[in-house]
Motif scaffolding. Structure first.
Motif, PDB file in Angstrom:
ATOM      1  N   LEU A 238       0.826  -1.211   0.000  1.00 13.38           N
ATOM      2  CA  LEU A 238       0.000   0.000   0.000  1.00 13.38           C
ATOM      3  C   LEU A 238       0.855   1.254   0.000  1.00 13.38           C
ATOM      4  O   LEU A 238       0.598   2.209  -0.733  1.00 13.38           O
ATOM      5  N   ILE A 239       1.908   1.241   0.824  1.00  5.95           N
ATOM      6  CA  ILE A 239       2.805   2.403   0.872  1.00  5.95           C
ATOM      7  C   ILE A 239       3.394   2.632  -0.516  1.00  5.95           C
ATOM      8  O   ILE A 239       3.495   3.763  -0.992  1.00  5.95           O
ATOM      9  N   GLY A 240       3.756   1.519  -1.205  1.00  3.33           N
ATOM     10  CA  GLY A 240       4.299   1.622  -2.559  1.00  3.33           C
ATOM     11  C   GLY A 240       3.314   2.281  -3.505  1.00  3.33           C
ATOM     12  O   GLY A 240       3.666   3.188  -4.267  1.00  3.33           O
ATOM     13  N   VAL A 241       2.054   1.863  -3.421  1.00  5.37           N
ATOM     14  CA  VAL A 241       1.033   2.433  -4.307  1.00  5.37           C
ATOM     15  C   VAL A 241       0.839   3.915  -3.999  1.00  5.37           C
ATOM     16  O   VAL A 241       0.778   4.760  -4.906  1.00  5.37           O
ATOM     17  N   VAL A 242       0.779   4.227  -2.701  1.00  8.07           N
ATOM     18  CA  VAL A 242       0.605   5.635  -2.317  1.00  8.07           C
ATOM     19  C   VAL A 242       1.761   6.469  -2.837  1.00  8.07           C
ATOM     20  O   VAL A 242       1.575   7.557  -3.404  1.00  8.07           O
ATOM     21  N   SER A 243       2.975   5.941  -2.728  1.00  7.04           N
ATOM     22  CA  SER A 243       4.104   6.767  -3.170  1.00  7.04           C
ATOM     23  C   SER A 243       4.147   6.853  -4.696  1.00  7.04           C
ATOM     24  O   SER A 243       4.632   7.835  -5.250  1.00  7.04           O
ATOM     25  N   LEU A 244       3.582   5.855  -5.386  1.00  9.08           N
ATOM     26  CA  LEU A 244       3.486   5.960  -6.849  1.00  9.08           C
ATOM     27  C   LEU A 244       2.533   7.096  -7.223  1.00  9.08           C
ATOM     28  O   LEU A 244       2.791   7.875  -8.156  1.00  9.08           O
ATOM     29  N   GLY A 278      11.645   4.268  -6.190  1.00  9.06           N
ATOM     30  CA  GLY A 278      11.310   3.961  -4.793  1.00  9.06           C
ATOM     31  C   GLY A 278       9.952   3.285  -4.710  1.00  9.06           C
ATOM     32  O   GLY A 278       9.778   2.271  -4.022  1.00  9.06           O
ATOM     33  N   SER A 279       8.982   3.836  -5.447  1.00  5.44           N
ATOM     34  CA  SER A 279       7.635   3.245  -5.410  1.00  5.44           C
ATOM     35  C   SER A 279       7.654   1.837  -5.977  1.00  5.44           C
ATOM     36  O   SER A 279       7.040   0.916  -5.422  1.00  5.44           O
TER      37      SER A 279
END
Ligand code: UDP
Ligand code: MG
Length: 318
Positions: A238-244, A278-279
């Protein structure tokens, strides 16, 4: 009853005496069988706990037995050792686990047994009415512990510790869990069966010291969450998606900066690749994590279901 004991030299004699009085009274009132038994599990104590248990076993002939574990394996495992023993020896119809310091109110035993006998509960949980007797630190950390459990969907009943009654078949089911990281409260809450609750007040510890300093409590919380929940892994994804998504807004910002001529050569590409890569890395980790989460749940080989009743053999229910 099963009592885990770790360096309980100071408390044990008094605890056993009071418990025995309570149980004898219950047996007198025919609420429990006169052949009730106490099992003390010495969890690798290094004080005089074991000689004391041996002594008590002599004084309470046939009523009390002791098991000494070869080293300290922790509260949860000590309880399991006691339950396994009770089951192997076929000692009883129902068993109550309780801390050896007797902080939990012995008066709840009667209610537990009544819920078991009259309401047919397979599991009866002792739940604390309040946390008045706790230190401020313990109260606060307990609150955090339970809200964390709730957020990670770890199955626990707030303010219930290890004071509970289990029917023989509930113990049988519990012993089918083959996992090494035991978090009893979670397992028992997720087992199903008719479960009752008994509310009681917990006293401050009278003898000896608590075996749960802050570090050990934190450890226990992590153990609990990670043995039931793969939500922390999912949160990486989820953090990855948010940062994308954030990368998009960073892109717009970078574009605006270029248009306004407020950039240095190379800044835009560096900035964008930092966020974008990063994402991607976080998302990739999250995906791998999902699989590891699955593997993790598989290796536990937890039992898939338990039968509660059938249309035949009702009398063999327990
Ligand atoms: N205990 C145990 N092994 C350990 C730590 C604790 O068997 O490694 C037992 C301890 O003897 C007691 C119970 O677990 O009977 C609960 O411990 P304690 O009372 O210190 O915890 P607290 O009530 O402070 O949370
Ligand atoms: Mg205690």
């Amino acid at each position: 009853m099963v009592l885990p004991c770790y360096n309980e030299e100071a408390a044990l004699e008094y605890s056993i005496k009071s418990l025995n009085e309570v149980l004898a009274a219950l047996a007198g009132d025919r609420i429990i069988d006169a052949a009730y038994k106490l099992v003390c599990v010495d969890d690798g104590s290094f004080d005089g706990t074991w000689p004391m248990i041996c002594n008590l076993a002599r004084n309470y002939q046939g009523r009390l037995s002791g098991i000494k574990l070869s080293r300290n394996v922790g509260h949860q495992n000590a309880i399991l050792a006691g339950l396994e023993h009770v089951r192997q020896e076929n000692l009883c119809e129902a068993v109550i686990t309780m801390d050896a310091d007797l902080q939990d109110d012995v008066a709840a035993i009667k209610e537990m047994v009544e819920k078991y006998r009259l309401e047919n509960c397979d599991i009866v949980l002792g739940v604390r009415r309040s946390r008045k007797s706790d230190s401020l630190l313990k109260r606060y950390t307990a609150q955090m512990f339970y809200s964390l459990m709730k957020n990670t969907h770890t199955p626990v009943v707030p303010d219930h510790a290890e004071y509970r009654l289990m029917s023989r078949r509930a113990v049988d089911c519990l012993l089918q869990y083959g996992e090494r990281n035991v978090f009893l409260r979670g397992i028992i809450t997720s087992m199903g069966f008719k479960t009752g609750m008994v509310y009681y007040d917990r006293r401050p510890r009278q003898f000896g010291r608590s075996k749960y300093p802050l570090a050990r409590m934190l450890n226990f919380a992590v153990e609990g969450i990670t043995s039931f929940s793969i939500r922390p892994i999912r949160s990486i994804f989820l953090i990855g998606v948010v940062s994308l998504v954030l990368t998009l807004s960073v892109g717009i910002y970078v574009l605006a900066a270029i248009l306004l001529g407020r950039t240095y050569p190379g800044w835009a590409s560096l900035m964008l690749s930092l966020w974008f890569l990063g994402s991607l890395i976080l998302i990739a980790l999250g995906i791998i994590g999902e699989y590891i989460g699955k593997i993790y749940l598989e290796v536990k080989q937890r039992p898939r279901y338990f039968v509660e009743s059938t249309t035949w053999g009702e009398e063999e229910k327990r």
